[in-house]
Design an enzyme around this catalytic site. Structure first.
Site, PDB file in Angstrom:
ATOM      1  N   ARG A   1       1.208  -1.465  -0.608  1.00  0.00           N
ATOM      2  CA  ARG A   1       0.296   0.198  -0.010  1.00  0.00           C
ATOM      3  C   ARG A   1       0.818   1.485  -0.001  1.00  0.00           C
ATOM      4  O   ARG A   1       0.842   2.032  -0.690  1.00  0.00           O
ATOM      5  CB  ARG A   1      -0.753   0.119   1.211  1.00  0.00           C
ATOM      6  CG  ARG A   1      -1.739   1.124   1.138  1.00  0.00           C
ATOM      7  CD  ARG A   1      -2.989   0.633   0.493  1.00  0.00           C
ATOM      8  NE  ARG A   1      -3.505   1.804  -0.079  1.00  0.00           N
ATOM      9  CZ  ARG A   1      -3.489   2.242  -0.612  1.00  0.00           C
ATOM     10  NH1 ARG A   1      -2.702   3.058  -0.622  1.00  0.00           N
ATOM     11  NH2 ARG A   1      -4.413   3.953  -0.523  1.00  0.00           N
TER      12      ARG A   1
ATOM     13  N   ILE B   1      -7.791   5.711   0.681  1.00  0.00           N
ATOM     14  CA  ILE B   1      -7.049   6.522   1.038  1.00  0.00           C
ATOM     15  C   ILE B   1      -5.746   6.805   1.480  1.00  0.00           C
ATOM     16  O   ILE B   1      -4.682   5.678   0.927  1.00  0.00           O
ATOM     17  CB  ILE B   1      -7.494   6.046   2.738  1.00  0.00           C
ATOM     18  CG1 ILE B   1      -9.310   5.100   3.624  1.00  0.00           C
ATOM     19  CG2 ILE B   1      -6.881   6.851   3.640  1.00  0.00           C
ATOM     20  CD1 ILE B   1      -9.893   5.164   3.989  1.00  0.00           C
TER      21      ILE B   1
ATOM     22  N   ASN C   1     -10.560  16.634  -2.091  1.00  0.00           N
ATOM     23  CA  ASN C   1     -11.689  15.509  -2.234  1.00  0.00           C
ATOM     24  C   ASN C   1     -13.388  16.010  -1.882  1.00  0.00           C
ATOM     25  O   ASN C   1     -13.974  16.785  -1.472  1.00  0.00           O
ATOM     26  CB  ASN C   1     -11.385  14.178  -1.412  1.00  0.00           C
ATOM     27  CG  ASN C   1     -12.025  12.870  -1.143  1.00  0.00           C
ATOM     28  OD1 ASN C   1     -12.264  12.595  -2.084  1.00  0.00           O
ATOM     29  ND2 ASN C   1     -13.054  13.304  -0.338  1.00  0.00           N
ATOM     30  N   THR C   2     -13.715  15.122  -3.055  1.00  0.00           N
ATOM     31  CA  THR C   2     -15.901  15.239  -2.857  1.00  0.00           C
ATOM     32  C   THR C   2     -16.360  13.880  -2.269  1.00  0.00           C
ATOM     33  O   THR C   2     -16.155  13.173  -2.586  1.00  0.00           O
ATOM     34  CB  THR C   2     -16.258  15.851  -3.841  1.00  0.00           C
ATOM     35  OG1 THR C   2     -17.759  14.919  -4.262  1.00  0.00           O
ATOM     36  CG2 THR C   2     -15.784  14.373  -5.491  1.00  0.00           C
ATOM     37  N   HIS C   3     -16.775  14.587  -1.260  1.00  0.00           N
ATOM     38  CA  HIS C   3     -17.754  13.039  -0.115  1.00  0.00           C
ATOM     39  C   HIS C   3     -19.368  13.406   0.301  1.00  0.00           C
ATOM     40  O   HIS C   3     -19.454  14.394  -0.225  1.00  0.00           O
ATOM     41  CB  HIS C   3     -16.824  13.986   1.441  1.00  0.00           C
ATOM     42  CG  HIS C   3     -17.489  12.486   2.318  1.00  0.00           C
ATOM     43  ND1 HIS C   3     -17.380  10.829   1.690  1.00  0.00           N
ATOM     44  CD2 HIS C   3     -18.572  12.773   3.226  1.00  0.00           C
ATOM     45  CE1 HIS C   3     -17.675  10.932   3.226  1.00  0.00           C
ATOM     46  NE2 HIS C   3     -18.592  11.074   4.042  1.00  0.00           N
TER      47      HIS C   3
ATOM     48  N   ASP D   1     -11.373  12.316   5.821  1.00  0.00           N
ATOM     49  CA  ASP D   1     -12.462  13.241   5.579  1.00  0.00           C
ATOM     50  C   ASP D   1     -13.137  13.559   7.095  1.00  0.00           C
ATOM     51  O   ASP D   1     -14.347  13.991   7.713  1.00  0.00           O
ATOM     52  CB  ASP D   1     -13.753  12.268   5.291  1.00  0.00           C
ATOM     53  CG  ASP D   1     -14.188  11.478   4.422  1.00  0.00           C
ATOM     54  OD1 ASP D   1     -13.658  11.413   3.651  1.00  0.00           O
ATOM     55  OD2 ASP D   1     -14.518   9.976   4.121  1.00  0.00           O
TER      56      ASP D   1
HETATM   57  C1  GRF Z   1     -18.632  10.533  -5.642  1.00  0.00           C
HETATM   58  O1  GRF Z   1     -20.435  10.576  -5.321  1.00  0.00           O
HETATM   59  C2  GRF Z   1     -17.923  10.772  -4.276  1.00  0.00           C
HETATM   60  O2  GRF Z   1     -18.346  11.949  -3.481  1.00  0.00           O
HETATM   61  C3  GRF Z   1     -17.432   9.315  -4.442  1.00  0.00           C
HETATM   62  O3  GRF Z   1     -17.990   8.253  -5.789  1.00  0.00           O
HETATM   63  C4  GRF Z   1     -18.853   9.385  -5.998  1.00  0.00           C
HETATM   64  C5  GRF Z   1     -17.919   9.176  -7.779  1.00  0.00           C
HETATM   65  O4  GRF Z   1     -18.852   9.457  -8.612  1.00  0.00           O
HETATM   66  N1  GRF Z   1     -16.253   9.046  -3.428  1.00  0.00           N
HETATM   67  P1  GRF Z   1     -18.256   9.473 -10.293  1.00  0.00           P
HETATM   68  O5  GRF Z   1     -17.175   8.227 -10.701  1.00  0.00           O
HETATM   69  O6  GRF Z   1     -17.837  10.889 -10.223  1.00  0.00           O
HETATM   70  O7  GRF Z   1     -19.169   9.369 -11.161  1.00  0.00           O
END
Ligand code: GRF
Length: 218
Positions: free
Chosen positions: A64, A91, A106-108, A159
């Site tokens: 990893r 991660i 990051n988008t969560h 997160d």
């Molecule tokens: C998103 O909702 C992101 O927040 C989560 O995985 C999803 C990815 O969606 N971690 P995509 O591959 O961009 O359609």
């Protein structure tokens, strides 16, 4: 023009939102995926350099860490101003993050608090901060009235990094994990390009972020 590198493991709809962002102040220099994913196909369709970098074993800690070092070495060669995790399902350890301080966001798919704590204030009062890979499923399981999306800086505690942008959506009766996730993704597709632009605009010539973007509010 600033250089973005996008790490994505999934269908790549958030990558597509970055590709399609109107008048972006960046160009995407590289897309990396640990899976043979939709994200790679989208990158290729837009003629963006794309790399499939599979991870042999999640369980083996030394493999990893080797993976994160290899990933960092590749990413470094593309001199990124910002690294965007757009559905990256691994991660990242300090072996990667230490090489790019304050440059990974990051988008969560849930609401996360400014203070890195266990609850987040929203229109429904205080709700639990849902972290990890199943945040959409968990929002339904817990029976929350609202959830949402958060774009944040990435730190070693997953997160919990400083929040850049966050937006709510109600959970509707009859929502399934899939219908709710699709609604959250619509928010992410708007929020992620805006957050990336905001972070890039706040960088001085040295690449450091000015105070105010993703500042921790404790
Ligand atoms: C998103 O909702 C992101 O927040 C989560 O995985 C999803 C990815 O969606 N971690 P995509 O591959 O961009 O359609």
């Amino acid at each position: 023009m600033k250089r973005l590198i996008v790490l994505a493991s999934g269908s790549g709809s958030n990558l597509q939102a970055l590709i399609d962002a109107p008048d972006p102040s960046w160009r995407i220099a590289l897309v990396v995926s640990n899976k043979p994913s939709g994200a790679l196909r989208r990158a290729e369709a837009s003629r963006i350099p794309a790399l499939y970098l599979p991870l042999a074993s999640r369980a083996d800690a030394s493999a990893r860490e080797r993976y994160d070092r290899q990933l960092a070495a590749i990413v470094e060669q593309f001199s990124p101003d910002l690294i965007v995790l757009a559905g990256w399902m691994l991660i990242l350890s300090s072996a990667f993050l230490d090489r790019f301080p304050d440059r990974v966001i990051n988008t969560h798919p849930a609401l996360l608090p400014d203070d890195g704590g266990l609850v987040v204030a929203c229109s429904a009062g205080a709700v639990p901060a849902l972290r990890g890979a199943h945040a959409v499923r968990d929002a339904l399981a817990v029976g929350l009235p609202v959830t949402g999306a958060t774009v944040h800086f990435v730190t070693e505690q997953y997160d919990t990094g400083p929040v850049i942008a966050r937006e709510e959506t109600p959970i509707l009766s009859g929502d399934t994990e899939s219908s709710l996730h699709e609604r959250i993704k619509l928010i992410e597709h708007r929020l992620l390009p805006l957050a990336a632009a905001r972070v890039l605009a706040s960088m001085d010539e040295t690449g450091n972020c000015e105070a105010g973007v993703g500042e921790r509010h404790e």
